[in-house]
Design a protein around this motif. Structure first.
Motif, PDB file in Angstrom:
ATOM      1  N   ALA A   1     -28.112  58.956  47.957  1.00 33.55           N
ATOM      2  CA  ALA A   1     -27.788  58.522  49.129  1.00 33.55           C
ATOM      3  C   ALA A   1     -28.755  57.734  49.826  1.00 33.55           C
ATOM      4  O   ALA A   1     -28.963  57.267  50.879  1.00 33.55           O
ATOM      5  CB  ALA A   1     -27.199  59.505  50.036  1.00 33.55           C
ATOM      6  N   HIS A   2     -30.281  58.035  49.597  1.00 37.54           N
ATOM      7  CA  HIS A   2     -31.406  57.658  49.783  1.00 37.54           C
ATOM      8  C   HIS A   2     -32.162  56.928  48.669  1.00 37.54           C
ATOM      9  O   HIS A   2     -31.698  57.012  47.521  1.00 37.54           O
ATOM     10  CB  HIS A   2     -32.192  58.631  50.483  1.00 37.54           C
ATOM     11  CG  HIS A   2     -31.805  59.539  51.409  1.00 37.54           C
ATOM     12  ND1 HIS A   2     -31.622  59.043  52.707  1.00 37.54           N
ATOM     13  CD2 HIS A   2     -31.491  61.016  51.355  1.00 37.54           C
ATOM     14  CE1 HIS A   2     -30.970  60.200  53.536  1.00 37.54           C
ATOM     15  NE2 HIS A   2     -31.141  61.115  52.651  1.00 37.54           N
TER      16      HIS A   2
ATOM     17  N   ALA B   1     -29.911  52.772  59.185  1.00 39.09           N
ATOM     18  CA  ALA B   1     -30.472  53.002  57.888  1.00 39.09           C
ATOM     19  C   ALA B   1     -32.031  52.950  58.514  1.00 39.09           C
ATOM     20  O   ALA B   1     -32.328  52.398  59.695  1.00 39.09           O
ATOM     21  CB  ALA B   1     -30.263  51.823  56.927  1.00 39.09           C
TER      22      ALA B   1
ATOM     23  N   PRO C   1     -29.215  56.454  55.431  1.00 41.62           N
ATOM     24  CA  PRO C   1     -29.779  56.299  54.395  1.00 41.62           C
ATOM     25  C   PRO C   1     -31.326  56.353  54.552  1.00 41.62           C
ATOM     26  O   PRO C   1     -31.495  55.270  55.583  1.00 41.62           O
ATOM     27  CB  PRO C   1     -29.248  55.222  53.744  1.00 41.62           C
ATOM     28  CG  PRO C   1     -27.884  55.263  54.208  1.00 41.62           C
ATOM     29  CD  PRO C   1     -28.048  55.771  55.412  1.00 41.62           C
TER      30      PRO C   1
ATOM     31  N   LEU D   1     -26.978  50.964  49.650  1.00 39.45           N
ATOM     32  CA  LEU D   1     -26.954  52.370  50.427  1.00 39.45           C
ATOM     33  C   LEU D   1     -25.899  52.421  51.601  1.00 39.45           C
ATOM     34  O   LEU D   1     -25.394  53.148  51.998  1.00 39.45           O
ATOM     35  CB  LEU D   1     -28.284  52.724  51.086  1.00 39.45           C
ATOM     36  CG  LEU D   1     -29.555  52.971  49.738  1.00 39.45           C
ATOM     37  CD1 LEU D   1     -30.634  53.101  50.591  1.00 39.45           C
ATOM     38  CD2 LEU D   1     -28.996  54.104  49.107  1.00 39.45           C
TER      39      LEU D   1
END
Lengths: 343, 343, 343
Positions: free
Chosen positions: C3-4, C100, C121, C314
């Protein structure tokens, strides 16, 4: 007109007229009656290697009002340049990231050097003692707009330039642009040692304008249409002169008393700002605040439509604007754009 | 409600209720389920003369979520003001560039002075020891939202304010707003020398609330609904007191043990943040992280809808929002807006 | 894919291929032929605790080109962290404000710690000596794109990595990503003391690649397809070595003479930039400017589509892009994206 805006020297009369016509068409957007999305997706690199909050925000807001996005950089360093990167590399890299670049830099000539390496339009936002062409353009735009508002012809107009005429970047650029116009009468008033450079006086005279100097403001200027006052900086004085700074500069102060006694009721006052309001600074007086003759805030307001015009022209969207206008949904003060009780 | 948001003192109960109702309508946008374009074309001047990254980004993001663009200025100087420009000139110029201004400044009263010269709405983002009204509004919004979630009436609620109640700008503004509400019970607990100023205690009492003080947290608070903890700053102590800072402040620490032993299972903990997590700081304990009673991140989350509400109200677009909502296309974590296991 | 995006270590070959495919689909937008609004309403927190103007603007522009808005923070402090706020609190608060986060931080591991507390993210924009995964991804994207352009297969390609291979974060990440590919031949050339760490040499060898070292550039490299040059920093030398810095590093200079005499007419030159153009720096020579073999600006150009791909992936909008493309209205130089006479 060139692909960049680096200097007023590259502009001919048609260029200036063209930008003024675009700026006029930007007014509904600048005055918040309409919005456009014509630069949606475009990105401006607003690169200020030298702090100038006002100019930075003016360019930023102008680009946003065309629908674009802005990447700001402020302060005195560009981190990669501190590591030895050349202006060429920085410029070429930035051109790959953004669609237009505004650059302000303390060193004269650096913006032009920067422009050589990039594929995207570069606007000089001020390079030290060099150029600041968007300021000169908004000044000329202000003059033409004010004359139109007052129903006066620009041909034959009398302009008084006062203050520091030697080091004042803005008056040099302004007088070059004005020299492209119908014959004008221009009077110069500055403290000794801060006179307008002779080559600029000669240029203006050679183009058919009547240009004269006066030693101070202690006489009648009742046929002057526009006073353009600039700040005299203490640091320009020699140590010896500096002691009597307040005394020497008080002869050049534009204030309400001077306007009332020496000028006409429609004489306009302009100034490139900032004006120094500290005691003893002897800059343009604050006692004119609220007076309709004080055009300095109409002048800064005009920076938005003129900078929009510059962007629209360099990015070649000036003919798309009218196709993409919508009404503003949010509240706009009824007095907006008609400030200072001038209408 | 005034054209600017400078102080909680100018707000009546109806104003607060109105802003809370708008904030509720902003939740679908703040929680990333919907997007709006209602402020498209509008530009915010986010002028932080004093660094406050969190607050700056919160205002910035709130304006963006309404569809607007933001010009940020950070740091301690505004370059033209360093050249002697008055707050009046800066303000009037900025008002020509942008549609709304958020200003944070280290000097009390400066934001109000700034607001006088501009035609566009100004929001006080904190003026030194003065005001920070959006913080107080998001705190009240959090309290009303949490009570609604728990199905409890706000009337008769018991709030415990603890920490530095003398210098804490946020508790002063909060207690003023709370005093506009149905009768509450408010208990104050602070170290000696850091008590709530008497005129605020009197104000709250005069409006029919029950307000009391307790010397420390070493007793039962099992009927307290909300604890509002604030940071005690070492620099507020005299040199003599400072030596025993950790000892003196440990009596005022809100942690899991205190909540478990002295409070009820539904007692909520709020804090204006930042909290000092360094050893010996004795700020709100990190051992509550993940505990549903810890409402501090729901509180900061609420800053977005409340700041959106402030912008929407001042720019008079609150009634246009619902007409312009579209679904979000990007991924939003399912837990979003329901953090800290609180639901 | 996680997710990152914190490290290249978490990426498998399929992840890299997937991001490259998305980047290819971003090219029409990155090259200013199309615009998208797919991230309209989304806000990026671009948090640079360490200055890196180029990288910051690249991420900023990439997010804007997807239709989103950006909140920038630059400089070495985050004001609330200076007051003792933990990375956990800062992270959790920011996650409530933005959709984000890109974070650059001088301390290795800090970005990963930051990512643990937030719901949105997080992309590592460089954490000191640690990782800078988007740089490695754009490098691999550049290599695959250039090979495709030249009609050469990547399998069996010969890459020469030269310069500071010990401390150069980018070559470490790049070699890890390259090791996921079809068997390659990799030659390492560095000054004594600045060799590639053995565990990375072993990793590459263990995955079936042919990896060798050469003492300097004074031999034929005519079958090399790509030279990846990195800057040797004077501060990496011992005091004793530092005296002969220019002499020691001149054996590792990539310039036009080296390319003409030792390499082939299609050998490409890459560099992570900035390159140090100061005399005596012995970094990649500027005499290659304008030479089509110099791919360094095509490389930085590629940072935009690759960073757009990272955001799109992402935030899970990669499949919405094609549905939302419109033509660009503004002027784009015809040479755009085909610079340096390379096509």
């Amino acid at each position: 007109m060139p692909a960049h805006l680096l200097s007023v020297d590259s502009l001919c009369r048609d260029d200036v007229d063209h930008l003024i016509r675009i700026a006029e068409r930007m007014e509904p957007i600048a005055q918040r009656r309409k919005v456009t999305r014509v630069l949606e997706g475009a990105v401006l690199g607003n690169l200020f290697f030298e702090a100038s909050t006002r100019t930075r925000i003016s360019f930023n807001a102008a680009f946003c009002r065309l629908g674009g996005s802005v990447c700001d950089t402020t302060g005195f360093t560009f981190s990669s340049m501190a590591k030895g990167e050349s202006l060429y590399d920085t410029s070429r890299v930035m051109g790959g990231y953004v669609d237009a670049i505004v650059m302000r830099h303390p060193e004269q000539g650096s913006v032009a050097e920067f422009a050589e390496a990039t594929q995207v339009p570069v606007i000089n936002g001020g390079d030290g003692p060099g150029e600041h062409p968007s300021q000169a353009l908004l000044d000329v735009y202000t003059i033409t707009k004010e004359f139109a508002r007052l129903g006066k012809p620009l041909a034959g107009a009398h302009l008084l330039l006062t203050g520091d005429l030697k080091y004042g970047r803005t008056v040099h650029s302004l007088i070059k642009l004005l020299s492209l116009y119908e014959p004008l009468r221009i009077t110069l008033v500055s403290p000794p040692g801060l006179e307008m450079p002779p080559h600029l006086v000669d240029l203006v005279a050679s183009r058919g304008h009547r240009i004269e100097t006066r030693p101070n403001l202690a006489e009648s200027f009742d046929d002057v249409d526009v006073i353009y006052a600039t700040r005299i900086q203490r640091e320009r004085f020699t140590a010896e002169m500096s002691e009597s700074f307040a005394e020497l500069t008080s002869d050049f102060v534009v204030d309400r008393d001077f306007l009332d006694r020496r000028c006409s009721p429609t004489t306009l006052v302009m100034h490139p700002l900032p004006r120094d309001s500290r005691p003893g600074a002897n800059d343009l007086s604050t006692d004119l605040n609220g007076d309709p003759r004080l055009a300095i805030f109409r002048q800064t307001d005009n920076g938005i439509p003129m900078r929009m015009a510059i962007f629209a022209h360099l990015l070649q969207v000036e003919d798309l604007i009218e196709k993409d206008l919508r009404d503003v949904g949010w509240f706009v003060p009824p007095s907006f754009g008609v400030d200072d009780a001038s209408f």
